[in-house]
Design an enzyme around this catalytic site. Structure first.
Site, PDB file in Angstrom:
ATOM      1  N   ASP A 106      36.374  45.476  49.441  1.00  0.00           N
ATOM      2  CA  ASP A 106      35.345  47.172  49.268  1.00  0.00           C
ATOM      3  C   ASP A 106      34.298  47.369  49.882  1.00  0.00           C
ATOM      4  OD1 ASP A 106      37.344  47.010  46.703  1.00  0.00           O
ATOM      5  OD2 ASP A 106      35.465  46.139  45.614  1.00  0.00           O
TER       6      ASP A 106
HETATM    7  N1  URA Z   1      38.226  42.505  44.446  1.00  0.00           N
HETATM    8  C1  URA Z   1      37.647  42.907  43.868  1.00  0.00           C
HETATM    9  O1  URA Z   1      37.503  43.623  42.860  1.00  0.00           O
HETATM   10  N2  URA Z   1      37.266  43.817  45.450  1.00  0.00           N
HETATM   11  C2  URA Z   1      37.035  43.010  46.832  1.00  0.00           C
HETATM   12  O2  URA Z   1      36.715  43.374  47.369  1.00  0.00           O
HETATM   13  C3  URA Z   1      38.436  41.952  46.409  1.00  0.00           C
HETATM   14  C4  URA Z   1      39.359  41.633  44.953  1.00  0.00           C
END
Ligand code: URA
Length: 245
Positions: A106
């Site tokens: 993310d």
């Molecule tokens: N899980 C998440 O919630 N975000 C990420 O970036 C990776 C795994």
């Protein structure tokens, strides 16, 4: 890899276009074993002959494999109209080669992101069938305990009803209502770790990926820095992608 045309080698590495290779050859900017080569269509054996392009020795690699310490605020995409992407953190020749991120983090997650132009390996590493393990460190707003460790091991049901595979929750420290934890998952659902912790009443405050398969984020890399994988790291990833990890 056998003999290859010089212009094909240079374009495959993202160093220039075919037309630029032809012009560089004409101007004497391409050397083969130290001597100018005026014909960019000439074939050479890159394993046996030294190619120099614009003063730089060129070591041909069929594919590149990189680890990036992804900083916060950057998106795991090759292009984005609004935000800086992880490709913007790499030299331009990698974009030209078609390097892409293996899976996603993310925008507000930092840590280990693998990038490659090897589509087959990238695909195998993200395939749910392979179940490559990913390790995250998180700070979560809530007090987590043994009951949550058990719930993770049994498979968390997310708020939308999605059932996750068994995962590992390790509680490192709980202080002032904030839990510092390690989470290991072997799948990659959208916002998975955030949603798993939210389902236990502890929304994520900070999230960082520490490892993917056998590859750990190199602690010498500051956010935004990258390096090529070592042959050992690559061999371990290939074994995992083939299901032998
Ligand atoms: N899980 C998440 O919630 N975000 C990420 O970036 C990776 C795994």
């Amino acid at each position: 890899m056998g003999v290859q045309r010089i212009d094909k080698l240079l374009t495959a590495m993202g160093l220039c276009s075919r037309r630029e290779a032809a012009a560089a050859a004409k101007s004497g900017a391409i050397l083969v074993d130290g001597s100018p080569c005026r014909d960019a269509a000439r074939k050479i054996d890159p394993d046996a002959q030294q190619l120099t392009f614009r003063g730089r020795p060129v070591g041909y690699q069929a594919h590149v494999y990189l680890m990036l310490h992804k900083p916060l605020g950057v998106v795991s995409a090759t292009e984005d109209r609004e935000h800086k992407t992880v490709l913007d953190l790499l030299p331009a020749e990698y974009r030209a080669r078609g390097v892409f991120p293996v899976g996603r983090l993310d925008k507000e997650t930092s840590g280990l992101l693998l990038l490659t132009d090897d589509g087959a390996l990238g695909h195998a590493l993200t395939s749910p069938k392979r179940g490559v393990r990913k390790v995250y460190e998180a700070k979560a707003d809530g007090v987590l305990g043994e009951v949550d460790v058990k719930a993770f091991a049994e498979g968390i049901t997310l708020r939308d009803g999605t059932v996750c595979r068994s995962a590992e929750l390790e509680i490192r420290c709980v202080q002032n209502g904030i839990s510092a934890v390690s989470v290991t998952v072997c799948e990659g659902k959208y916002h998975q770790v955030r949603r798993m912790l939210a389902a236990r009443g502890a929304p994520v405050l900070e999230l960082m990926r520490k490892a993917e398969g056998a590859v750990r984020l190199d602690p010498v890399l500051a956010p935004g820095e990258w390096r090529e994988l070592t042959p050992e790291e690559l061999a371990a990833l290939r074994a995992e992608a083939a299901g032998n990890g």
